[in-house]
Design a protein around this motif. Structure first.
Motif, PDB file in Angstrom:
ATOM      1  N   ALA A 146       0.812  -0.815  -0.114  1.00  0.00           N
ATOM      2  CA  ALA A 146       0.029   0.122   0.022  1.00  0.00           C
ATOM      3  C   ALA A 146       0.474   1.102   0.248  1.00  0.00           C
ATOM      4  CB  ALA A 146      -1.109   0.039   1.591  1.00  0.00           C
ATOM      5  N   GLY A 147       0.311   2.496  -0.310  1.00  0.00           N
ATOM      6  CA  GLY A 147       1.066   4.102  -0.504  1.00  0.00           C
ATOM      7  C   GLY A 147       0.992   4.366  -2.048  1.00  0.00           C
ATOM      8  N   LEU A 148       1.464   5.861  -2.461  1.00  0.00           N
ATOM      9  CA  LEU A 148       0.864   6.293  -3.284  1.00  0.00           C
ATOM     10  C   LEU A 148       2.646   6.342  -3.519  1.00  0.00           C
ATOM     11  CD1 LEU A 148      -1.146   9.135  -1.203  1.00  0.00           C
ATOM     12  CD2 LEU A 148      -1.591   7.346  -2.845  1.00  0.00           C
ATOM     13  N   ILE A 149       2.669   6.070  -5.090  1.00  0.00           N
ATOM     14  CA  ILE A 149       2.992   6.306  -6.238  1.00  0.00           C
ATOM     15  C   ILE A 149       3.135   7.475  -7.141  1.00  0.00           C
ATOM     16  CG2 ILE A 149       5.109   5.853  -8.137  1.00  0.00           C
ATOM     17  CD1 ILE A 149       3.517   2.340  -7.082  1.00  0.00           C
ATOM     18  N   VAL A 150       4.230   8.836  -6.684  1.00  0.00           N
ATOM     19  CA  VAL A 150       3.898   9.944  -6.785  1.00  0.00           C
ATOM     20  C   VAL A 150       5.341  10.411  -7.754  1.00  0.00           C
ATOM     21  CG1 VAL A 150       2.593  10.981  -4.936  1.00  0.00           C
ATOM     22  CG2 VAL A 150       4.740  11.197  -4.809  1.00  0.00           C
ATOM     23  N   PHE A 151       4.511  10.911  -8.593  1.00  0.00           N
ATOM     24  CA  PHE A 151       5.962  12.171  -9.838  1.00  0.00           C
ATOM     25  C   PHE A 151       6.207  13.730  -9.175  1.00  0.00           C
ATOM     26  CE2 PHE A 151       4.697   8.701 -11.877  1.00  0.00           C
ATOM     27  CZ  PHE A 151       5.484   7.404 -12.509  1.00  0.00           C
ATOM     28  N   ILE A 152       7.092  13.820  -9.292  1.00  0.00           N
ATOM     29  CA  ILE A 152       6.850  15.342  -8.750  1.00  0.00           C
ATOM     30  C   ILE A 152       7.429  16.435  -9.370  1.00  0.00           C
ATOM     31  CG2 ILE A 152       7.190  16.567  -7.322  1.00  0.00           C
ATOM     32  CD1 ILE A 152       7.573  14.941  -5.150  1.00  0.00           C
ATOM     33  N   ASP A 153       7.348  16.800  -9.960  1.00  0.00           N
ATOM     34  CA  ASP A 153       8.111  18.277 -11.495  1.00  0.00           C
ATOM     35  C   ASP A 153       8.700  19.147 -10.320  1.00  0.00           C
ATOM     36  OD1 ASP A 153       7.983  17.574 -13.522  1.00  0.00           O
ATOM     37  OD2 ASP A 153       5.894  17.464 -13.312  1.00  0.00           O
ATOM     38  N   VAL A 154       9.830  19.909  -9.608  1.00  0.00           N
ATOM     39  CA  VAL A 154      10.284  20.902  -9.669  1.00  0.00           C
ATOM     40  C   VAL A 154      11.048  21.449  -9.784  1.00  0.00           C
ATOM     41  CG1 VAL A 154      10.502  19.414  -7.368  1.00  0.00           C
ATOM     42  CG2 VAL A 154      11.731  19.402  -8.197  1.00  0.00           C
ATOM     43  N   THR A 155      10.957  22.489  -9.521  1.00  0.00           N
ATOM     44  CA  THR A 155      11.609  23.868 -10.139  1.00  0.00           C
ATOM     45  C   THR A 155      12.542  24.418  -9.062  1.00  0.00           C
ATOM     46  OG1 THR A 155      10.020  24.613 -11.675  1.00  0.00           O
ATOM     47  CG2 THR A 155      11.394  26.223 -11.273  1.00  0.00           C
ATOM     48  N   LEU A 156      13.490  24.801  -9.115  1.00  0.00           N
ATOM     49  CA  LEU A 156      14.800  24.994  -7.750  1.00  0.00           C
ATOM     50  C   LEU A 156      14.836  26.497  -7.777  1.00  0.00           C
ATOM     51  CD1 LEU A 156      18.183  22.865  -8.690  1.00  0.00           C
ATOM     52  CD2 LEU A 156      16.016  22.300  -7.013  1.00  0.00           C
ATOM     53  N   GLY A 180      12.933  20.716 -19.948  1.00  0.00           N
ATOM     54  CA  GLY A 180      11.442  22.105 -20.065  1.00  0.00           C
ATOM     55  C   GLY A 180      11.460  22.756 -19.114  1.00  0.00           C
ATOM     56  N   GLY A 181      10.065  23.049 -18.776  1.00  0.00           N
ATOM     57  CA  GLY A 181       9.263  24.010 -17.549  1.00  0.00           C
ATOM     58  C   GLY A 181      10.023  23.452 -16.149  1.00  0.00           C
ATOM     59  N   HIS A 182      10.194  22.784 -15.681  1.00  0.00           N
ATOM     60  CA  HIS A 182      10.953  21.713 -14.300  1.00  0.00           C
ATOM     61  C   HIS A 182      12.138  21.757 -14.338  1.00  0.00           C
ATOM     62  CE1 HIS A 182       7.213  22.414 -13.413  1.00  0.00           C
ATOM     63  NE2 HIS A 182       6.526  22.173 -14.203  1.00  0.00           N
ATOM     64  N   ASP A 183      13.176  21.887 -13.642  1.00  0.00           N
ATOM     65  CA  ASP A 183      14.382  21.741 -13.053  1.00  0.00           C
ATOM     66  C   ASP A 183      14.450  20.049 -13.008  1.00  0.00           C
ATOM     67  OD1 ASP A 183      15.473  24.165 -13.596  1.00  0.00           O
ATOM     68  OD2 ASP A 183      14.894  24.291 -11.875  1.00  0.00           O
ATOM     69  N   TYR A 184      13.519  19.417 -12.545  1.00  0.00           N
ATOM     70  CA  TYR A 184      14.053  17.601 -11.676  1.00  0.00           C
ATOM     71  C   TYR A 184      12.000  16.972 -12.223  1.00  0.00           C
ATOM     72  CZ  TYR A 184      18.553  18.399 -10.383  1.00  0.00           C
ATOM     73  OH  TYR A 184      19.676  18.579 -10.021  1.00  0.00           O
ATOM     74  N   LEU A 185      12.615  16.207 -12.004  1.00  0.00           N
ATOM     75  CA  LEU A 185      11.354  15.205 -12.129  1.00  0.00           C
ATOM     76  C   LEU A 185      11.768  13.945 -11.132  1.00  0.00           C
ATOM     77  CD1 LEU A 185       8.436  14.178 -13.058  1.00  0.00           C
ATOM     78  CD2 LEU A 185      10.297  12.365 -14.481  1.00  0.00           C
ATOM     79  N   LEU A 186      10.775  14.079  -9.567  1.00  0.00           N
ATOM     80  CA  LEU A 186      11.106  13.017  -8.968  1.00  0.00           C
ATOM     81  C   LEU A 186      10.285  12.259  -8.378  1.00  0.00           C
ATOM     82  CD1 LEU A 186      11.576  15.359  -6.595  1.00  0.00           C
ATOM     83  CD2 LEU A 186      13.570  14.773  -7.432  1.00  0.00           C
ATOM     84  N   ARG A 187      10.469  10.964  -8.438  1.00  0.00           N
ATOM     85  CA  ARG A 187      10.113   9.787  -8.561  1.00  0.00           C
ATOM     86  C   ARG A 187       9.679   9.326  -6.981  1.00  0.00           C
ATOM     87  NH1 ARG A 187       9.652   4.274 -11.553  1.00  0.00           N
ATOM     88  NH2 ARG A 187       8.651   5.292 -12.869  1.00  0.00           N
ATOM     89  N   ALA A 188       8.775   9.130  -6.089  1.00  0.00           N
ATOM     90  CA  ALA A 188       8.511   9.344  -4.638  1.00  0.00           C
ATOM     91  C   ALA A 188       7.475   8.149  -4.019  1.00  0.00           C
ATOM     92  CB  ALA A 188       8.505   9.820  -4.078  1.00  0.00           C
TER      93      ALA A 188
END
Length: 141
Positions: free
Chosen positions: A62-72, A99-107
């Motif tokens: 169980a739990g959420l898998i998320v993708f987070i676009d981040v801009t520093l 692109g429009g963000h610096d990083y893509l995180l998977r968490a």
């Protein structure tokens, strides 16, 4: 990846220092067979090390898998961000992107409050100015 591989990944996430003998007992394999599976998953890139799961979709718990676009923030360097973000719990992949963000995180987050805490820590501790989060609903296999 089969059911045994998923079970092994779950056990390694709980205790990455477990012996192959104990791992084998828990999943119904010999120590050698358990070790062979772990080595194969390392070769295939499913396991990057014994503290980080490369493919969280392989973990069926169980739990959420998320993708987070981040801009520093402007005062945050890539090196400082990468060092800080890899210390945060639940981060499974950090990708520098165009692109429009610096990083893509998977968490992975246990639930929405845990995700909220992770997002707050990204801004407070890792130098994130903005983020955009997507929750994975399912994964096609």
């Amino acid at each position: 990846m089969d059911r045994l591989d998923s079970e092994i990944l779950g056990i390694l996430q709980e205790d990455a220092r477990i012996s192959y003998r104990d791992l084998g007992v828990r999943v119904g394999l010999s120590a050698n067979a358990a070790a062979d599976r772990v080595r194969r998953m390392r070769r295939e890139g499913v396991i990057r090390g014994f503290t980080t799961l490369v493919d969280p979709a392989a973990d069926t718990r169980a739990g959420l898998i998320v993708f987070i676009d981040v801009t520093l923030r402007l005062d945050t360097t890539n090196e400082d961000f990468e060092k800080a973000v890899l210390k945060l719990p639940g981060i499974t992949e950090v990708v520098h992107v165009t692109g429009g963000h610096d990083y893509l995180l998977r968490a992975r987050a246990a639930d929405p409050p845990a995700l909220d805490g992770l997002l707050r820590r990204l801004k407070r501790e890792a130098g994130v100015a903005q983020s955009s989060t997507r929750i994975a609903l399912r994964s096609a296999r």
